[in-house]
Motif scaffolding. Structure first.
Motif, PDB file in Angstrom:
ATOM      1  N   ARG A 162       0.830  -1.204   0.000  1.00  0.00           N
ATOM      2  CA  ARG A 162       0.000   0.000   0.000  1.00  0.00           C
ATOM      3  C   ARG A 162       0.867   1.258   0.000  1.00  0.00           C
ATOM      4  O   ARG A 162       0.631   2.203  -0.753  1.00  0.00           O
ATOM      5  CB  ARG A 162      -0.901  -0.019   1.233  1.00  0.00           C
ATOM      6  N   VAL A 163       1.880   1.270   0.835  1.00  0.00           N
ATOM      7  CA  VAL A 163       2.739   2.457   0.946  1.00  0.00           C
ATOM      8  C   VAL A 163       3.499   2.707  -0.352  1.00  0.00           C
ATOM      9  O   VAL A 163       3.614   3.841  -0.825  1.00  0.00           O
ATOM     10  CB  VAL A 163       3.715   2.304   2.131  1.00  0.00           C
ATOM     11  N   LEU A 164       4.017   1.652  -0.935  1.00  0.00           N
ATOM     12  CA  LEU A 164       4.793   1.825  -2.168  1.00  0.00           C
ATOM     13  C   LEU A 164       3.888   2.104  -3.364  1.00  0.00           C
ATOM     14  O   LEU A 164       4.307   2.763  -4.323  1.00  0.00           O
ATOM     15  CB  LEU A 164       5.651   0.579  -2.446  1.00  0.00           C
ATOM     16  N   GLY A 165       2.660   1.583  -3.298  1.00  0.00           N
ATOM     17  CA  GLY A 165       1.805   1.638  -4.475  1.00  0.00           C
ATOM     18  C   GLY A 165       0.933   2.872  -4.599  1.00  0.00           C
ATOM     19  O   GLY A 165       0.606   3.290  -5.707  1.00  0.00           O
ATOM     20  N   ASP A 166       0.559   3.486  -3.494  1.00  0.00           N
ATOM     21  CA  ASP A 166      -0.424   4.566  -3.553  1.00  0.00           C
ATOM     22  C   ASP A 166       0.253   5.928  -3.468  1.00  0.00           C
ATOM     23  O   ASP A 166       0.568   6.420  -2.385  1.00  0.00           O
ATOM     24  CB  ASP A 166      -1.431   4.400  -2.416  1.00  0.00           C
ATOM     25  N   HIS A 167       0.472   6.548  -4.622  1.00  0.00           N
ATOM     26  CA  HIS A 167       1.243   7.792  -4.622  1.00  0.00           C
ATOM     27  C   HIS A 167       0.440   8.971  -4.106  1.00  0.00           C
ATOM     28  O   HIS A 167       1.027   9.991  -3.728  1.00  0.00           O
ATOM     29  CB  HIS A 167       1.791   8.099  -6.013  1.00  0.00           C
ATOM     30  N   ARG A 168      -0.884   8.854  -4.077  1.00  0.00           N
ATOM     31  CA  ARG A 168      -1.674   9.970  -3.551  1.00  0.00           C
ATOM     32  C   ARG A 168      -1.554  10.058  -2.043  1.00  0.00           C
ATOM     33  O   ARG A 168      -1.509  11.141  -1.484  1.00  0.00           O
ATOM     34  CB  ARG A 168      -3.133   9.820  -3.956  1.00  0.00           C
ATOM     35  N   GLU A 169      -1.534   8.885  -1.404  1.00  0.00           N
ATOM     36  CA  GLU A 169      -1.394   8.872   0.060  1.00  0.00           C
ATOM     37  C   GLU A 169       0.061   8.999   0.486  1.00  0.00           C
ATOM     38  O   GLU A 169       0.369   9.549   1.550  1.00  0.00           O
ATOM     39  CB  GLU A 169      -1.923   7.549   0.626  1.00  0.00           C
ATOM     40  N   PHE A 170       0.962   8.462  -0.337  1.00  0.00           N
ATOM     41  CA  PHE A 170       2.374   8.390   0.039  1.00  0.00           C
ATOM     42  C   PHE A 170       3.224   8.882  -1.128  1.00  0.00           C
ATOM     43  O   PHE A 170       3.422   8.172  -2.104  1.00  0.00           O
ATOM     44  CB  PHE A 170       2.757   6.941   0.394  1.00  0.00           C
TER      45      PHE A 170
ATOM     46  N   HIS B  81       6.514   2.706  -9.257  1.00  0.00           N
ATOM     47  CA  HIS B  81       7.975   2.701  -9.287  1.00  0.00           C
ATOM     48  C   HIS B  81       8.571   1.299  -9.292  1.00  0.00           C
ATOM     49  O   HIS B  81       9.776   1.152  -9.108  1.00  0.00           O
ATOM     50  CB  HIS B  81       8.531   3.489  -8.097  1.00  0.00           C
ATOM     51  N   PHE B  82       7.741   0.318  -9.574  1.00  0.00           N
ATOM     52  CA  PHE B  82       8.222  -1.073  -9.707  1.00  0.00           C
ATOM     53  C   PHE B  82       9.466  -1.076 -10.575  1.00  0.00           C
ATOM     54  O   PHE B  82       9.520  -0.423 -11.615  1.00  0.00           O
ATOM     55  CB  PHE B  82       7.112  -1.917 -10.331  1.00  0.00           C
ATOM     56  N   CYS B  83      10.467  -1.829 -10.154  1.00  0.00           N
ATOM     57  CA  CYS B  83      11.784  -1.770 -10.796  1.00  0.00           C
ATOM     58  C   CYS B  83      11.715  -1.843 -12.320  1.00  0.00           C
ATOM     59  O   CYS B  83      11.210  -2.808 -12.893  1.00  0.00           O
ATOM     60  CB  CYS B  83      12.638  -2.927 -10.274  1.00  0.00           C
TER      61      CYS B  83
END
Lengths: 87, 416
Positions: B64-72, B360-362
């Motif tokens: 969730r943290v890595l995937g959701d750019h609106r929240e993080f 931002h997946f590699c």
């Protein structure tokens, strides 16, 4: 801010110039001859700009490693003088 | 970092320091993360200098943290060294940029690195790996971890457009960025080491681009591609080219070696799995996934919460720094049964998140997967047995999980 007496072997006027040059990149701060680059908030982005300016203003290409290990305007001024006399 | 955890011990979550480098050189981080996933899935730490961050360790929360750019957001910095001073390269460096700009920049670069696009490099990569493994065939001690540091450069050098004479220096510089106080990479002190390496890497790409422009040279290399893409209709600025080139060099160099050495170590410790893979090469792709899960070379990435956000273990306040521990997510029992068991036949190994998650997946994942597959094909084919010939030395970093030394002895395979 009090100017400290510098133990630098470089000319005092050059040390002052370098300190003032740095101050342009550390907006809003006064920079003294013995101030530490990293303590002032310096990083590679600042370093790149300063080294480019030194090359422009003094014709000396400072080594990246020497610059970051020198750390203060007075030691960087020494490097510039060494660079000048080498040419 | 130690990859097979030791016995569970007492962990005091109030005093644990997740940025303690000794923990990664000689401690047992996995046992700490086990306790955090269980008892403090959102864990708050204040460093001695007053900087603070929140850690998430569960698979679901890391995604969730890595995937959701609106929240993080990524725009204040995504690596732990940015903690405390927002990344000055925000919006310019691709990894410190959020969508939609991020998507625009990434798309033309990503198209050069898809599984289909990298397939044409298979033969040349295989030749490189055969050359790489050659010295081990004589049965003398061979330091796999030390040599593996150079392997990605050997593979990606031609793809990126980097001449061979520069590989060793670039590998040294990228290692300095990720482990600035490791004895192999420290120059003077930590801040100087970071500044020198960032600076030299950015300079390298900048000079490369300048000389390309001057000579008008063109080729199929990725660095050249950076000069010709037009995200949003405009070419990348020189600064963007330099920073993205630097970022790609970093990503290419600093992770794969540790997946190589850590996975080989796991196989040496479990000879029945080594033999199983040798007898059946169709197991290799899953071996690669399990190796990625097991080693999680990119140990964590950071984001900053935009607003207050509530997770299962607590609330992260607006503007709080959040460290997503990928190494922990890959050992979450909620996702992976018996997570601390290395098993090349693990059915859901492909759910591993060693390459991250979300926008931002590699970008190098297909190339990394192919390189690793080829590496293990050649290794399993050429070597009858592998043994440890000394103690490993672990990389001094909480950002990259890896080894700087792993002495092994290999016996050439006799039977076809």
């Amino acid at each position: 801010m009090e100017r400290q007496v510098t133990a630098s072997s470089a000319q005092a006027s050059l040390v002052d110039e370098v300190a003032q040059l740095w101050a342009e990149f550390f907006t809003g701060r006064e920079v003294g001859p013995e101030d530490d680059f990293f303590a002032l908030g310096g990083n590679s982005m600042t370093g790149i700009k300063i080294i480019d300016r030194v090359a422009e203003d003094y014709g000396v290409q400072l080594s990246v490693r020497d610059f970051y290990l020198a750390q203060t305007p007075s030691r960087v001024a020494e490097l510039i003088e060494q660079g000048r006399s080498a040419t | 970092m130690r990859l097979t955890p030791g016995p569970a011990g007492d962990v005091d979550l109030d005093t644990v320091n997740l940025f303690d480098l000794d923990l990664y050189t000689s401690g047992d981080p996995h046992r700490i993360w086990d306790v955090m996933r269980d008892k403090a899935p959102v864990h708050h730490q204040v460093l001695p200098d007053g900087r603070e961050f929140w850690s998430v360790t569960r698979y679901e929360d890391v995604c969730r943290v890595l995937g959701d750019h609106r929240e993080f957001t990524s725009e204040r910095g995504t690596v732990p060294t940015h903690l405390g001073t927002d990344d000055e390269a925000a919006g310019v460096l691709m990894t410190s940029t959020d969508p939609p700009r991020h998507t625009e920049v990434r798309r033309p670069l990503g198209s050069k690195l898809t599984a289909r696009a990298v397939r044409s490099w298979e033969d040349s990569i295989r030749a490189t790996i055969v050359r790489f493994l050659e010295p081990a065939l004589d049965g003398e001690p061979y330091d796999l971890a030390e040599r593996a540091l150079l392997l990605p450069a050997m593979v990606t050098g031609p793809l990126l457009g980097i001449p061979a004479k520069d590989w060793e220096e670039l590998v040294q510089l990228t290692a300095m960025v990720t482990a600035p106080t490791d004895r192999h990479f420290l120059v003077g002190h930590e801040a100087a080491t970071l500044a020198i390496s960032h600076h030299e890497l950015v300079n390298y790409v900048r000079d490369w681009a300048r000389s390309r422009r001057a000579t008008g040279g063109e080729d199929d290399s990725l660095l050249h591609h950076l000069m010709s893409v037009r995200p949003g209709g405009e070419p990348l600025t020189d600064e963007e080219i330099a920073l993205d080139g630097y970022s790609i060099l970093l990503g290419a160099n600093v992770t794969t070696p540790h997946t190589v050495s850590g996975t080989v170590q796991a196989l040496i410790e479990r000879p029945e799995q080594f033999e199983k893979a040798q007898a059946d090469h169709s197991l290799i792709p899953n071996l690669v996934e399990e190796g990625l899960r097991w080693t999680s070379a990119a140990c964590n990435f950071m984001r900053y919460a935009v607003d207050d956000v509530e997770l299962d273990g607590g609330v992260i306040p607006a503007r709080g720094a959040v460290v997503a521990w990928i190494g922990s997510a890959n050992r979450d029992a909620a996702q992976f049964a018996d997570p601390h068991t290395f098993d090349i036949t693990r059915p859901n190994a492909k759910r591993q998140v060693a390459f991250g998650y979300g926008p931002h997946f590699c970008i190098g994942a297909p190339l990394a997967r192919m390189t690793l597959r080829i590496f293990f094909e050649e290794l399993l084919q050429r070597f009858g047995s592998l043994e440890l010939a000394g103690d490993p030395e672990h990389l001094r970093s909480y950002f990259i999980a890896g080894m700087t030394h792993l002495p092994i002895v290999a016996q050439e395979r006799r039977t076809p």
